[in-house]
Design a protein around this motif. Structure first.
Motif, PDB file in Angstrom:
ATOM      1  N   ARG A 125      90.108 -30.607   4.424  1.00 59.48           N
ATOM      2  CA  ARG A 125      91.120 -30.126   3.256  1.00 59.48           C
ATOM      3  C   ARG A 125      91.959 -31.575   3.067  1.00 59.48           C
ATOM      4  O   ARG A 125      92.565 -32.081   3.569  1.00 59.48           O
ATOM      5  CB  ARG A 125      91.571 -29.217   4.458  1.00 59.48           C
ATOM      6  N   VAL A 126      91.871 -32.119   1.837  1.00 56.24           N
ATOM      7  CA  VAL A 126      93.057 -32.871   1.346  1.00 56.24           C
ATOM      8  C   VAL A 126      94.270 -32.413   1.150  1.00 56.24           C
ATOM      9  O   VAL A 126      94.866 -31.570   0.540  1.00 56.24           O
ATOM     10  CB  VAL A 126      92.283 -33.852   0.049  1.00 56.24           C
ATOM     11  N   VAL A 127      95.697 -33.543   1.760  1.00 54.38           N
ATOM     12  CA  VAL A 127      97.074 -33.111   1.403  1.00 54.38           C
ATOM     13  C   VAL A 127      97.189 -34.615   1.000  1.00 54.38           C
ATOM     14  O   VAL A 127      96.979 -36.049   1.635  1.00 54.38           O
ATOM     15  CB  VAL A 127      97.192 -33.063   3.250  1.00 54.38           C
ATOM     16  N   LEU A 128      98.067 -34.566  -0.214  1.00 54.92           N
ATOM     17  CA  LEU A 128      97.911 -35.337  -1.081  1.00 54.92           C
ATOM     18  C   LEU A 128      99.532 -35.247  -0.509  1.00 54.92           C
ATOM     19  O   LEU A 128     100.886 -35.082  -1.113  1.00 54.92           O
ATOM     20  CB  LEU A 128      98.322 -35.268  -2.744  1.00 54.92           C
ATOM     21  N   LEU A 129      99.728 -37.002  -0.079  1.00 56.35           N
ATOM     22  CA  LEU A 129     101.378 -37.271   0.038  1.00 56.35           C
ATOM     23  C   LEU A 129     102.054 -37.785  -0.562  1.00 56.35           C
ATOM     24  O   LEU A 129     101.135 -39.238  -1.727  1.00 56.35           O
ATOM     25  CB  LEU A 129     101.555 -37.756   1.271  1.00 56.35           C
ATOM     26  N   CYS A 130     102.625 -37.772  -1.433  1.00 50.11           N
ATOM     27  CA  CYS A 130     102.726 -38.150  -2.856  1.00 50.11           C
ATOM     28  C   CYS A 130     104.656 -37.940  -3.592  1.00 50.11           C
ATOM     29  O   CYS A 130     105.297 -37.288  -3.104  1.00 50.11           O
ATOM     30  CB  CYS A 130     102.258 -37.995  -4.354  1.00 50.11           C
ATOM     31  N   GLU A 131     104.773 -38.796  -4.488  1.00 50.81           N
ATOM     32  CA  GLU A 131     105.826 -38.112  -5.476  1.00 50.81           C
ATOM     33  C   GLU A 131     105.739 -37.500  -6.518  1.00 50.81           C
ATOM     34  O   GLU A 131     105.541 -38.495  -7.591  1.00 50.81           O
ATOM     35  CB  GLU A 131     106.695 -39.171  -5.390  1.00 50.81           C
ATOM     36  N   PRO A 132     105.802 -36.449  -6.920  1.00 50.85           N
ATOM     37  CA  PRO A 132     105.024 -35.677  -7.972  1.00 50.85           C
ATOM     38  C   PRO A 132     105.566 -36.008  -9.119  1.00 50.85           C
ATOM     39  O   PRO A 132     105.516 -35.421 -10.194  1.00 50.85           O
ATOM     40  CB  PRO A 132     104.913 -34.548  -6.924  1.00 50.85           C
ATOM     41  N   ASP A 133     106.539 -36.587  -9.448  1.00 50.38           N
ATOM     42  CA  ASP A 133     107.877 -35.665  -9.933  1.00 50.38           C
ATOM     43  C   ASP A 133     108.016 -37.228 -10.697  1.00 50.38           C
ATOM     44  O   ASP A 133     108.454 -37.211 -12.132  1.00 50.38           O
ATOM     45  CB  ASP A 133     108.952 -35.821  -9.826  1.00 50.38           C
ATOM     46  N   ARG A 134     106.679 -38.379 -10.128  1.00 47.89           N
ATOM     47  CA  ARG A 134     106.960 -39.681 -10.981  1.00 47.89           C
ATOM     48  C   ARG A 134     106.245 -39.922 -12.029  1.00 47.89           C
ATOM     49  O   ARG A 134     104.916 -38.715 -12.090  1.00 47.89           O
ATOM     50  CB  ARG A 134     106.391 -40.646 -10.169  1.00 47.89           C
ATOM     51  N   PRO A 135     106.662 -39.704 -13.852  1.00 51.51           N
ATOM     52  CA  PRO A 135     105.709 -39.895 -14.472  1.00 51.51           C
ATOM     53  C   PRO A 135     104.064 -40.001 -13.963  1.00 51.51           C
ATOM     54  O   PRO A 135     103.495 -39.220 -14.304  1.00 51.51           O
ATOM     55  CB  PRO A 135     106.188 -40.952 -15.638  1.00 51.51           C
ATOM     56  N   ARG A 136     103.508 -41.041 -13.829  1.00 50.03           N
ATOM     57  CA  ARG A 136     102.207 -41.225 -13.841  1.00 50.03           C
ATOM     58  C   ARG A 136     101.642 -40.807 -12.530  1.00 50.03           C
ATOM     59  O   ARG A 136     100.244 -40.355 -12.872  1.00 50.03           O
ATOM     60  CB  ARG A 136     101.941 -42.603 -13.476  1.00 50.03           C
ATOM     61  N   VAL A 137     102.152 -39.781 -11.951  1.00 48.66           N
ATOM     62  CA  VAL A 137     101.662 -39.084 -10.670  1.00 48.66           C
ATOM     63  C   VAL A 137     101.888 -37.933 -10.981  1.00 48.66           C
ATOM     64  O   VAL A 137     100.681 -37.592 -11.274  1.00 48.66           O
ATOM     65  CB  VAL A 137     102.246 -39.318  -9.399  1.00 48.66           C
ATOM     66  N   VAL A 166     107.415 -36.386  -0.791  1.00 44.33           N
ATOM     67  CA  VAL A 166     107.344 -37.217   0.609  1.00 44.33           C
ATOM     68  C   VAL A 166     108.970 -38.290  -0.403  1.00 44.33           C
ATOM     69  O   VAL A 166     109.299 -39.016  -0.066  1.00 44.33           O
ATOM     70  CB  VAL A 166     106.959 -38.614   0.473  1.00 44.33           C
ATOM     71  N   THR A 167     109.551 -37.229  -1.977  1.00 42.23           N
ATOM     72  CA  THR A 167     110.007 -37.652  -2.255  1.00 42.23           C
ATOM     73  C   THR A 167     111.601 -38.519  -2.052  1.00 42.23           C
ATOM     74  O   THR A 167     111.882 -37.412  -0.879  1.00 42.23           O
ATOM     75  CB  THR A 167     110.463 -37.459  -3.736  1.00 42.23           C
ATOM     76  N   GLY A 168     112.247 -39.169  -2.140  1.00 48.43           N
ATOM     77  CA  GLY A 168     113.690 -39.596  -0.781  1.00 48.43           C
ATOM     78  C   GLY A 168     112.690 -39.493   0.583  1.00 48.43           C
ATOM     79  O   GLY A 168     114.373 -40.099   1.296  1.00 48.43           O
ATOM     80  N   LEU A 169     111.992 -39.860   0.879  1.00 48.80           N
ATOM     81  CA  LEU A 169     111.638 -39.605   2.882  1.00 48.80           C
ATOM     82  C   LEU A 169     111.491 -41.341   3.539  1.00 48.80           C
ATOM     83  O   LEU A 169     111.060 -41.900   2.234  1.00 48.80           O
ATOM     84  CB  LEU A 169     110.650 -38.572   2.804  1.00 48.80           C
ATOM     85  N   ASP A 170     111.802 -41.637   4.225  1.00 47.20           N
ATOM     86  CA  ASP A 170     112.231 -42.497   5.164  1.00 47.20           C
ATOM     87  C   ASP A 170     110.675 -42.656   5.176  1.00 47.20           C
ATOM     88  O   ASP A 170     109.889 -41.961   5.816  1.00 47.20           O
ATOM     89  CB  ASP A 170     112.922 -43.523   5.757  1.00 47.20           C
ATOM     90  N   THR A 171     110.276 -43.592   5.174  1.00 49.89           N
ATOM     91  CA  THR A 171     109.034 -44.569   6.645  1.00 49.89           C
ATOM     92  C   THR A 171     108.731 -43.824   7.648  1.00 49.89           C
ATOM     93  O   THR A 171     107.666 -42.548   8.000  1.00 49.89           O
ATOM     94  CB  THR A 171     108.902 -46.049   6.607  1.00 49.89           C
ATOM     95  N   GLU A 172     109.713 -43.489   8.251  1.00 50.88           N
ATOM     96  CA  GLU A 172     109.882 -42.806  10.365  1.00 50.88           C
ATOM     97  C   GLU A 172     109.504 -40.908   9.474  1.00 50.88           C
ATOM     98  O   GLU A 172     109.251 -40.066  10.176  1.00 50.88           O
ATOM     99  CB  GLU A 172     111.558 -43.174  10.637  1.00 50.88           C
ATOM    100  N   ALA A 173     110.069 -40.129   8.648  1.00 54.51           N
ATOM    101  CA  ALA A 173     110.332 -39.316   8.339  1.00 54.51           C
ATOM    102  C   ALA A 173     109.010 -38.968   7.824  1.00 54.51           C
ATOM    103  O   ALA A 173     108.399 -37.507   7.987  1.00 54.51           O
ATOM    104  CB  ALA A 173     111.371 -38.826   6.877  1.00 54.51           C
ATOM    105  N   VAL A 174     108.181 -39.784   6.585  1.00 48.32           N
ATOM    106  CA  VAL A 174     107.150 -39.779   6.317  1.00 48.32           C
ATOM    107  C   VAL A 174     105.982 -39.694   7.238  1.00 48.32           C
ATOM    108  O   VAL A 174     105.874 -38.819   7.187  1.00 48.32           O
ATOM    109  CB  VAL A 174     107.088 -40.136   4.819  1.00 48.32           C
TER     110      VAL A 174
END
Length: 458
Positions: A32-44, A60-68
């Motif tokens: 089961r694939v879960v995409l961790l990404c910023e979905p609103d970035r145009p290319r994404v 993960v938009t706006g999250l720092d590394t620890e939060a991700v």
């Protein structure tokens, strides 16, 4: 009882070498694939539209590394992988937070930092390529630093960003003034210019691959528990100025001994950089002194999965997913670098459509139709051609291509004919009439703005 739940695989997604549709197809019945990404970035967002509701997305938009890392751990994942150069570091952090195998942070540092990579290869006795960090702007206050870099590296030299991919802002400089001018140009147009490196220019040996082919190759490998398994030695077409890729072919037009030499160098480089896990893409320059490392990439190379599957029947995306999940990964049945002959299905190729600067946009539909009529062409994928990059369009690197032609030929000799015909058609498409002027018996009726292919590579 129902079917057991599939294991969760986190894919840290961004622009890269595998689109969401391709990833989900390879994962079918496996995980089961879960995409961790910023979905609103145009290319994404563009890639996500093709899969619609079939994609499971963790924003993960706006999250720092620890939060991700905390978000990722909440999925109780069995593996993590990325196909994006710019997400290697974040993926390493996610892997550490979740206790999963991936490149270590130290390995990511040498994979993504061109200066550190050169230094690590030299320290481990693999290859000593002169390289120096240069100031961001090359302005008057940085003359001492730039002069020191030029003295260390020599001229001509290759100027490129210290981090990045796809030959963006990568060029050959032949003088200190040219180097300073390019640095100022690059810094002016970047929000954060970062650092650049000046590298020793590696001259190519055109006799290694033969006339008409690029003087470099790439080696695609799957690394399992620190042991590289070679999947393919990929040939290249000659570069467009200054260092833009124009295509790939498989098998490479190399003698078996030359292919084996490239593989041996690649394996030494992978071990020197501490690569123990994952799919890798290593570019090797063919020089008069033998193969030399251009750069090692800790992820699947662009266009490589499709080319390898067409030529060898081997799915590199599926291999990357299985490896991330800790499952057994098979090696391809066909040995890599199988000489100047053909693979089991002939020679597969990708030909990138790279327009010359300032060319008039041709009619897309008619150009596709003409290209599709060439024997051996299977698919033509052209973008909107209403705007062709201007004189500085080369700065986009590989992303400056406006399309790709996919196909195959029975052997390398026949492939030359296919490529010659494609270039003829494109040369004709790029031609433009001269501006109207008083008629003169000495005036040329048309101006040919073709962009010649070259062989140097950084």
């Amino acid at each position: 009882m129902g079917e057991p739940a599939l294991p969760v695989l986190l894919v840290v997604h961004d622009e890269g070498s595998a689109a969401p549709m391709r990833i989900l197809a390879a994962a079918r019945g496996l995980c089961r694939v879960v995409l961790l990404c910023e979905p609103d970035r145009p290319r994404v967002a563009e890639g996500l539209r093709s899969v619609g509701r079939h994609a499971e997305i963790a924003d993960v938009t706006g999250l720092d590394t620890e939060a991700v890392g905390r978000l990722a751990a909440g999925f109780d994942p069995a593996g993590v992988v990325t196909f994006s150069e710019r997400r290697l570091r974040l993926t390493a952090s996610v892997a550490e937070a979740c206790g999963l195998p991936f490149h270590t942070g130290e390995t990511v540092d040498v994979l993504t930092d061109k200066f550190r990579q050169r230094r690590a290869l030299a320290e481990h006795g693999v290859q000593d390529t002169r390289c120096a960090v240069v100031p961001r702007t090359g302005g008057a206050d940085d003359v001492d630093g730039l002069d020191a870099a030029l003295a260390r590296v020599g001229l001509p030299a290759v100027l490129k960003p210290r981090t990045g991919a796809g030959s963006v802002d990568t060029c050959l400089v032949r003088s200190a003034d040219e180097c300073r001018s390019r640095l100022a140009e690059f810094a002016q147009d970047r929000d954060d210019p970062g650092e650049f490196v000046l590298e020793e220019y590696l001259p190519g040996d055109p006799d290694q691959a033969g006339p008409g082919w690029g003087d470099y190759v790439s080696v695609e490998s799957v690394v399992v528990d620190g042991e590289p398994r070679t999947v393919a030695v990929t040939g290249k077409l000659p570069l467009a100025p200054p260092f833009r890729e124009t295509g790939h072919l498989l098998p490479a037009p190399l003698a078996p001994g030359a292919a084996a030499d490239a593989v041996r160098l690649e394996r030494r480089a992978l071990r020197a950089l501490g690569v123990r896990h994952g799919v890798t893409h290593t570019e090797i320059k063919l020089t008069p002194a033998g193969p030399r490392v251009i750069e090692v990439n800790g992820r699947l190379g662009g266009h490589m999965a499709e080319l390898v599957q067409r030529s060898l029947g081997y799915d590199l995306v599926a291999a990357a997913l299985r490896l991330a999940l800790g499952l057994p990964v098979d090696s391809p049945e066909t040995p890599p670098g199988h000489g100047r002959g053909t693979g089991p299905g002939g020679v597969a190729f990708h030909f990138k459509v790279v327009p010359p600067p300032g060319a008039p946009p041709p009619d897309r539909a008619s150009l596709v139709e003409r290209l599709m009529e060439v024997p051996g062409v299977d698919l033509v994928d052209l973008a909107d051609l209403t705007e062709i990059p201007g004189p500085s369009g080369w700065r986009a690197g590989t992303a400056g291509a406006v399309g790709v032609v996919y196909g195959s030929a029975p052997d390398h000799a026949e492939l030359r004919k296919v490529l010659d015909r494609l270039r003829e058609l494109l040369d004709a498409a790029w031609r433009t009439p001269e501006p109207e002027a008083p008629r003169s018996p000495f005036a040329h009726p048309r101006t040919d703005v073709r962009w010649p292919l070259i062989t140097p590579h950084p």
